[in-house]
Scaffold this active site. Structure first.
Site, mmCIF file in Angstrom:
data_model
loop_
_atom_site.group_PDB
_atom_site.id
_atom_site.type_symbol
_atom_site.label_atom_id
_atom_site.label_comp_id
_atom_site.label_asym_id
_atom_site.label_seq_id
_atom_site.Cartn_x
_atom_site.Cartn_y
_atom_site.Cartn_z
ATOM 1 N N LYS A 45 -10.650 22.657 -12.184
ATOM 2 C CA LYS A 45 -11.669 22.945 -11.173
ATOM 3 C C LYS A 45 -11.428 22.105 -9.922
ATOM 4 C CE LYS A 45 -15.676 21.285 -10.383
ATOM 5 N NZ LYS A 45 -16.988 20.678 -10.513
ATOM 6 N N ASP A 62 -17.274 26.478 -11.279
ATOM 7 C CA ASP A 62 -18.243 25.414 -11.551
ATOM 8 C C ASP A 62 -19.410 26.051 -12.307
ATOM 9 O OD1 ASP A 62 -19.694 26.830 -9.703
ATOM 10 O OD2 ASP A 62 -20.370 25.062 -8.594
#
Ligand code: SF4
Length: 251
Positions: free
Chosen positions: A158, A177
């Site tokens: 991420k 996310d």
């Protein structure tokens, strides 16, 4: 009787001819048919269009001036709001402006500066490890590939995707996310139960030139409208495209 035999023979011939008829050149023969249902290209395009209309200028909300600052801010944003991170980072970067400067800091010094972002012990350890790695192995520059970025302490996929997309404009993956995870599933663009798998699903269904903007837009949508609890479906411009069981309003 003779007529019946002839008729059967004609039928057999027709059947044989139909089986053997070659597909016209230029037809869709051999192509994988476009997916239908929630992943139908026209539905995905409608979702992307609605996101463009609602969030035409969506950008990363973490304040930063360099890829290094963005990397640190993204590490700090785990389990913390971007607003809180933006309060903490100016003093952190004033004291330690580069990876080399940060690599010489002590862990307690960093912990003190980032304490209010939560999990400060682990985050300080990651930032210090990242500073050392970038200084010693990458010549003080944040690398520009996913493969290299994920070797940096504190930078999983991420974080790596955030830095690549925002700082370098490179789409090697999709940032997933908590908002992207929740909303992709609500919109039936993905159904997996881990962020890694949802990212793989999104990479298949979204055009690559939308991988970066999609995440920014969906993160804004998740903060403003499609909240985890009580989403504001009566204000959502994706409502007619959404069949989520979490919907609080139906047009
Ligand atoms: S209709 Fe509701 S659940 Fe669906 S995307 Fe919009 S806010 Fe989220």
């Amino acid at each position: 009787m003779a007529q019946t035999k002839k008729s059967k023979s004609v039928k057999r011939q027709v059947a044989k001819t139909q089986t053997a008829t070659p597909k016209k050149a230029g037809s869709d023969a051999g192509k994988t048919p476009a997916p239908r249902g929630p992943l139908a290209p026209e539905r995905v395009a409608a979702i992307l269009k609605a996101l463009d209309e609602a969030y035409p200028n969506a950008e990363c909300a973490l304040t930063h001036k360099t890829p290094w600052e963005l990397l640190v801010a993204t590490i700090l944003s785990a389990q913390c709001t971007d607003a809180r991170v933006n309060i903490v980072t100016p003093e952190l970067f004033r004291r330690f402006p580069t990876p080399a400067a940060m690599s010489k800091a002590s862990q307690p010094e960093i912990e003190e500066l980032i304490r209010t972002t939560g999990f400060f012990h682990n985050k300080a350890k990651s930032i210090l490890g990242a500073a050392k790695k970038i200084t010693e192995e990458f010549g003080g520059q944040v690398p520009q590939t996913l493969a290299e970025l994920i070797t940096i302490p504190g930078a999983a996929r991420k974080t790596a995707n955030v830095v690549l997309g925002v700082s370098y404009g490179k789409a090697e993956g999709v940032v997933v996310d908590t908002h992207v995870f929740r909303i992709s599933r609500r919109l039936e663009l993905a159904k997996s139960d881990t962020a890694e798998k949802v990212e793989q699903e999104l990479m298949k269904v979204l055009p690559r030139d939308r991988w970066i903007s999609f995440s920014h837009q969906v993160i804004h949508h998740g903060r403003q409208i499609c909240t985890a609890r009580n989403p504001k479906c009566n204000q959502c411009n994706l409502e007619t495209l959404c069949r989520s069981k979490d919907k609080t309003w139906e047009s």
